[in-house]
Design a protein around this motif. Structure first.
Motif, mmCIF file in Angstrom:
data_model
loop_
_atom_site.group_PDB
_atom_site.id
_atom_site.type_symbol
_atom_site.label_atom_id
_atom_site.label_comp_id
_atom_site.label_asym_id
_atom_site.label_seq_id
_atom_site.Cartn_x
_atom_site.Cartn_y
_atom_site.Cartn_z
ATOM 1 N N MET A 1 35.110 31.680 36.037
ATOM 2 C CA MET A 1 35.950 30.722 36.739
ATOM 3 C C MET A 1 36.991 31.416 37.637
ATOM 4 N N PRO A 2 37.761 32.394 37.113
ATOM 5 C CA PRO A 2 38.728 33.074 37.985
ATOM 6 C C PRO A 2 38.061 33.798 39.155
ATOM 7 N N ILE A 3 36.865 34.349 38.936
ATOM 8 C CA ILE A 3 36.161 35.041 40.018
ATOM 9 C C ILE A 3 35.751 34.044 41.093
ATOM 10 N N ALA A 4 35.226 32.885 40.675
ATOM 11 C CA ALA A 4 34.838 31.851 41.637
ATOM 12 C C ALA A 4 36.051 31.342 42.401
ATOM 13 N N ALA A 5 37.163 31.153 41.709
ATOM 14 C CA ALA A 5 38.384 30.677 42.367
ATOM 15 C C ALA A 5 38.893 31.713 43.358
ATOM 16 N N ALA A 6 38.855 32.991 42.976
ATOM 17 C CA ALA A 6 39.309 34.055 43.880
ATOM 18 C C ALA A 6 38.383 34.181 45.082
ATOM 19 N N ALA A 7 37.085 33.960 44.876
ATOM 20 C CA ALA A 7 36.117 34.059 45.980
ATOM 21 C C ALA A 7 36.363 32.984 47.036
ATOM 22 N N ALA A 8 36.988 31.887 46.640
ATOM 23 C CA ALA A 8 37.277 30.804 47.585
ATOM 24 C C ALA A 8 38.639 30.958 48.249
ATOM 25 N N SER A 9 39.355 32.028 47.941
ATOM 26 C CA SER A 9 40.705 32.212 48.483
ATOM 27 C C SER A 9 40.680 32.470 49.985
ATOM 28 N N PRO A 10 41.551 31.778 50.733
ATOM 29 C CA PRO A 10 41.633 32.032 52.172
ATOM 30 C C PRO A 10 42.186 33.424 52.500
ATOM 31 N N LEU A 11 42.835 34.061 51.534
ATOM 32 C CA LEU A 11 43.390 35.400 51.762
ATOM 33 C C LEU A 11 42.301 36.453 51.975
ATOM 34 N N LEU A 12 41.077 36.161 51.528
ATOM 35 C CA LEU A 12 39.988 37.131 51.680
ATOM 36 C C LEU A 12 39.621 37.368 53.140
ATOM 37 N N ALA A 13 39.955 36.430 53.994
ATOM 38 C CA ALA A 13 39.614 36.562 55.416
ATOM 39 C C ALA A 13 40.289 37.787 56.035
ATOM 40 N N TRP A 14 41.431 38.194 55.507
ATOM 41 C CA TRP A 14 42.170 39.322 56.071
ATOM 42 C C TRP A 14 42.017 40.592 55.254
ATOM 43 N N ARG A 15 41.157 40.573 54.260
ATOM 44 C CA ARG A 15 41.011 41.732 53.378
ATOM 45 C C ARG A 15 39.829 42.603 53.789
ATOM 46 N N ASP A 16 40.022 43.905 53.682
ATOM 47 C CA ASP A 16 38.959 44.881 53.872
ATOM 48 C C ASP A 16 37.958 44.720 52.719
ATOM 49 N N PRO A 17 36.639 44.914 52.960
ATOM 50 C CA PRO A 17 35.652 44.740 51.878
ATOM 51 C C PRO A 17 35.924 45.613 50.648
ATOM 52 N N LEU A 18 36.357 46.848 50.863
ATOM 53 C CA LEU A 18 36.634 47.730 49.730
ATOM 54 C C LEU A 18 37.849 47.234 48.943
ATOM 55 N N GLY A 26 39.446 44.209 39.308
ATOM 56 C CA GLY A 26 40.584 43.896 38.438
ATOM 57 C C GLY A 26 40.391 42.578 37.712
ATOM 58 N N ILE A 27 39.837 41.587 38.407
ATOM 59 C CA ILE A 27 39.565 40.287 37.773
ATOM 60 C C ILE A 27 38.502 40.454 36.687
ATOM 61 N N VAL A 28 37.462 41.228 36.995
ATOM 62 C CA VAL A 28 36.407 41.487 36.007
ATOM 63 C C VAL A 28 36.997 42.186 34.781
ATOM 64 N N ALA A 29 37.883 43.159 35.015
ATOM 65 C CA ALA A 29 38.509 43.883 33.905
ATOM 66 C C ALA A 29 39.273 42.922 32.988
ATOM 67 N N LEU A 30 40.004 42.003 33.579
ATOM 68 C CA LEU A 30 40.750 41.033 32.785
ATOM 69 C C LEU A 30 39.799 40.122 32.009
ATOM 70 N N GLY A 31 38.691 39.746 32.632
ATOM 71 C CA GLY A 31 37.699 38.930 31.945
ATOM 72 C C GLY A 31 37.039 39.668 30.793
ATOM 73 N N VAL A 32 36.713 40.937 31.012
ATOM 74 C CA VAL A 32 36.102 41.755 29.957
ATOM 75 C C VAL A 32 37.070 41.899 28.790
ATOM 76 N N MET A 153 46.118 30.431 40.664
ATOM 77 C CA MET A 153 47.109 30.500 39.594
ATOM 78 C C MET A 153 46.666 29.837 38.280
ATOM 79 N N VAL A 154 46.073 28.657 38.326
ATOM 80 C CA VAL A 154 45.729 27.953 37.088
ATOM 81 C C VAL A 154 44.665 28.715 36.298
ATOM 82 N N SER A 155 43.591 29.151 36.967
ATOM 83 C CA SER A 155 42.541 29.895 36.253
ATOM 84 C C SER A 155 43.065 31.243 35.782
ATOM 85 N N LYS A 156 43.950 31.858 36.559
ATOM 86 C CA LYS A 156 44.532 33.139 36.156
ATOM 87 C C LYS A 156 45.385 32.968 34.903
#
Length: 194
Positions: A1-18, A26-32, A153-156
């Motif tokens: 759920m947090p990964i899906a929510a983060a994937a829909a974030s508009p902030l990703l438009a300005w982020r470098d792929p790396l 980091g999200i995966v680490a928190l989930g693990v 925020m809610v899923s986090k």
């Protein structure tokens, strides 16, 4: 759920792929991290204690890999920020919590890998692992909550609450199991001496 929510974030438009990959690691680490106490506590149906402990080792290695990708990606995309974080001079309030949690994760991994060579008794290993696990969970949860980024925020908050709850539950259960074992041993010793 947090990964899906983060994937829909508009902030990703300005982020470098790396940078995006590092953030998602980091999200995966928190989930693990949620699965670690659940596995060691034997709470997953169909996974008896011994298998759960083996899976716990595998997910621990996955956690280390996710943290390395998280930190490595951030290092490549912004070395000055990472130097500030690692030297505890970063102005961002979330950095020190993440760095402390990272070093605690690495310490557990090293102790787990070399505990026999180091001659750690099981009791010493368990004490060190539990203490470091508390540092990891608290540091990671505070780090995650303080970051204002792509995570919704809610899923986090829900994921962080689940990680904390699972950790507290397994720590309390382990303490109770150990206490019962001590009481049983005392009762057995008393009965045999009578």
């Amino acid at each position: 759920m947090p990964i899906a929510a983060a994937a829909a974030s508009p902030l990703l438009a300005w982020r470098d792929p790396l940078y995006t990959l590092a953030g998602f690691a980091g999200i995966v680490a928190l989930g693990v991290m949620l699965f670690q106490p659940v596995l060691i506590g034997g709470y997953l149906p169909g996974l008896p204690g011994r298998i759960g402990r083996r899976v716990h080792l595998f997910t621990g290695a996955t956690l280390v890999a996710a943290v390395v990708i998280h930190v490595g990606g951030l290092w490549i995309t912004s070395p000055p920020d990472m130097i500030d974080a690692l030297t505890f001079t970063s102005p961002t309030p979330f950095s020190p919590f993440g760095v402390i949690a990272m070093w605690a994760i690495f310490a557990v991994a090293v102790l787990a890998a070399f505990r026999r060579r180091l001659g750690l008794r099981p009791r010493t290993w368990l004490f060190a692992h539990r203490l470091l696990a508390i540092v990891i969970v608290v540091g990671s949860v505070v780090h995650g909550i303080l970051i204002e980024g792509t995570m919704e925020m809610v899923s986090k908050l829900a994921l962080c609450a689940l990680v904390l709850a699972a950790t507290v539950k397994v720590m309390a259960d382990l303490w109770m199991w150990r206490r019962r074992a001590r009481l049983r041993d005392r009762t057995d010793v008393g009965a045999s001496s009578a």
